[in-house]
Design an enzyme around this catalytic site. Structure first.
Site, mmCIF file in Angstrom:
data_model
loop_
_atom_site.group_PDB
_atom_site.id
_atom_site.type_symbol
_atom_site.label_atom_id
_atom_site.label_comp_id
_atom_site.label_asym_id
_atom_site.label_seq_id
_atom_site.Cartn_x
_atom_site.Cartn_y
_atom_site.Cartn_z
ATOM 1 N N HIS A 138 -11.348 3.793 -6.003
ATOM 2 C CA HIS A 138 -11.490 2.479 -5.347
ATOM 3 C C HIS A 138 -10.936 2.481 -3.928
ATOM 4 O O HIS A 138 -11.233 1.575 -3.148
ATOM 5 C CB HIS A 138 -10.904 1.346 -6.214
ATOM 6 C CG HIS A 138 -9.436 1.133 -6.099
ATOM 7 N ND1 HIS A 138 -8.534 1.591 -7.024
ATOM 8 C CD2 HIS A 138 -8.702 0.472 -5.170
ATOM 9 C CE1 HIS A 138 -7.313 1.224 -6.678
ATOM 10 N NE2 HIS A 138 -7.385 0.545 -5.552
ATOM 11 N N ASP A 144 -11.108 6.051 -12.200
ATOM 12 C CA ASP A 144 -10.733 5.658 -10.833
ATOM 13 C C ASP A 144 -9.987 6.796 -10.131
ATOM 14 O O ASP A 144 -8.782 6.721 -9.883
ATOM 15 C CB ASP A 144 -9.881 4.382 -10.896
ATOM 16 C CG ASP A 144 -9.651 3.768 -9.533
ATOM 17 O OD1 ASP A 144 -10.319 4.174 -8.563
ATOM 18 O OD2 ASP A 144 -8.785 2.864 -9.441
ATOM 19 N N GLN A 188 0.050 -3.805 -4.300
ATOM 20 C CA GLN A 188 -1.078 -3.596 -3.383
ATOM 21 C C GLN A 188 -0.706 -2.607 -2.272
ATOM 22 O O GLN A 188 0.329 -2.781 -1.618
ATOM 23 C CB GLN A 188 -1.510 -4.935 -2.759
ATOM 24 C CG GLN A 188 -1.894 -6.003 -3.766
ATOM 25 C CD GLN A 188 -2.777 -5.507 -4.881
ATOM 26 O OE1 GLN A 188 -2.350 -5.327 -6.012
ATOM 27 N NE2 GLN A 188 -4.030 -5.265 -4.553
ATOM 28 N N GLY A 189 -1.536 -1.607 -2.067
ATOM 29 C CA GLY A 189 -1.266 -0.593 -1.037
ATOM 30 C C GLY A 189 -0.632 0.661 -1.625
ATOM 31 O O GLY A 189 -0.524 1.683 -0.956
ATOM 32 N N ASP A 190 -0.185 0.583 -2.886
ATOM 33 C CA ASP A 190 0.299 1.778 -3.588
ATOM 34 C C ASP A 190 -0.852 2.545 -4.222
ATOM 35 O O ASP A 190 -0.697 3.702 -4.623
ATOM 36 C CB ASP A 190 1.303 1.398 -4.691
ATOM 37 C CG ASP A 190 2.624 0.924 -4.129
ATOM 38 O OD1 ASP A 190 3.101 1.526 -3.138
ATOM 39 O OD2 ASP A 190 3.191 -0.051 -4.666
ATOM 40 N N SER A 191 -1.995 1.896 -4.340
ATOM 41 C CA SER A 191 -3.162 2.505 -4.986
ATOM 42 C C SER A 191 -3.443 3.913 -4.508
ATOM 43 O O SER A 191 -3.284 4.225 -3.326
ATOM 44 C CB SER A 191 -4.416 1.677 -4.703
ATOM 45 O OG SER A 191 -4.537 0.707 -5.680
HETATM 46 N N1 ARG Z 1 -5.299 -2.007 -6.560
HETATM 47 C C1 ARG Z 1 -4.054 -1.922 -5.884
HETATM 48 C C2 ARG Z 1 -4.222 -1.198 -4.549
HETATM 49 O O1 ARG Z 1 -5.346 -1.041 -4.115
HETATM 50 C C3 ARG Z 1 -2.968 -1.311 -6.709
HETATM 51 C C4 ARG Z 1 -2.642 -2.165 -7.845
HETATM 52 C C5 ARG Z 1 -1.550 -1.668 -8.651
HETATM 53 N N2 ARG Z 1 -1.035 -2.818 -9.297
HETATM 54 C C6 ARG Z 1 -0.062 -2.807 -10.183
HETATM 55 N N3 ARG Z 1 0.337 -3.949 -10.648
HETATM 56 N N4 ARG Z 1 0.471 -1.682 -10.572
HETATM 57 O O2 ARG Z 1 -3.274 -0.901 -3.853
#
Ligand code: ARG
Length: 257
Positions: free
Chosen positions: A72, A117, A208-211
């Site tokens: 993603h 993913d 968000q941003g850790d993905s």
């Molecule tokens: N989708 C998020 C990103 O793009 C990461 C989400 C992780 N969330 C969590 N609750 N662990 O950075």
């Protein structure tokens, strides 16, 4: 009405709701309730950025020219618009900046179900490994339920109203295997499918941003930060692409790209 008092009350309430639980200290936690760390503790961690320098995802170095990240993360930019920063605690400076030759995400990636993913990204030139830049081994077997793990990244410190820190953060979490994560112990039900593995610790999470970034247990890469309901919400673990489940695809794609 006393405006100053009102805004203080609002700020405290906002801070508390960001943290996912009300008793944490003011102002904001780190990652979500983690702590600052340095790149020598996570030398496999990389920042994936646009060529204009804006960090949008994490990744993990798995050999001298290959990074594993989330599918993603690879939906918005061409390879020529990407750069990777390695070997730096700060996502904005230091270490090495390398371009991206090519990337490929899993053919079975489903953006609605978030299955498979995972993506492989090839650097434009190999890096020299040092104590600050070092490939991590892929986990062939899934870790056991309850095993200790650490997730790191430059993602936000809460789901609402928090910004991304410039300094790398980490947080300790416990492994929750897919069958457990989809069970009634937690709140996701069947949306956690078999290419996924979870990690949980009350009030602590990636965000968000850790993905795309690393979930590491026993010195091996076991997960790729993928999704969650908000961040650090009670009963909702962080969900990761399972490296062991996707092992063959990762190894084959690394060899062929
Ligand atoms: N989708 C998020 C990103 O793009 C990461 C989400 C992780 N969330 C969590 N609750 N662990 O950075």
């Amino acid at each position: 009405m006393n405006r100053l008092l009102l805004s203080v009350v609002a700020l405290v309430a906002l801070s508390a709701s960001c943290q996912g639980h009300p008793e944490v200290e003011f102002p904001f936690g780190k990652i979500v309730n983690g702590e600052e760390t340095t790149i020598d503790q996570h030398p496999y961690q990389v920042s994936i950025q646009t060529t204009s320098g804006s960090h949008f995802c994490g990744g993990s170095l798995i050999n001298d020219d290959t990074v594993v990240t989330a599918a993603h993360c690879m939906q918005s930019y061409a390879a020529s618009k990407l750069q990777v920063r390695l070997g730096s605690t700060n996502r904005n400076s230091g270490g090495e900046l390398v371009g991206v030759r090519a990337f490929k995400y899993h053919e079975g990636y489903n953006s609605k179900l978030m299955t498979n993913d995972v993506a492989i990204l090839k650097l434009s030139s190999p890096v020299v490994q040092t104590s600050l830049i070092r490939a991590i081994e892929l986990a062939k077997e899934e870790p056991e339920n309850g095993e200790k793990a650490v997730v790191s990244g430059w993602g936000t410190t809460c789901y609402f109203w928090c910004s991304s820190p410039a300094t790398l953060l980490k947080v300790a979490v416990d492994i929750v295997r897919q069958y457990e994560c989809a069970s009634s112990t937690y709140k996701y039900g069947t949306s956690v499918s078999d290419t996924m593995i979870c990690a949980y610790s009350e009030g602590k999470d990636a965000c968000q941003g850790d993905s795309g970034g690393p979930l590491v247990s026993g010195g091996k890469l076991v997960g790729v930060v993928s999704w969650g309901s908000g961040c650090a919400k009670d009963g909702y673990p962080g969900v990761y692409a399972s490296v062991a489940q996707l092992y063959d695809w990762i190894v084959n794609t690394t060899a062929s790209l």
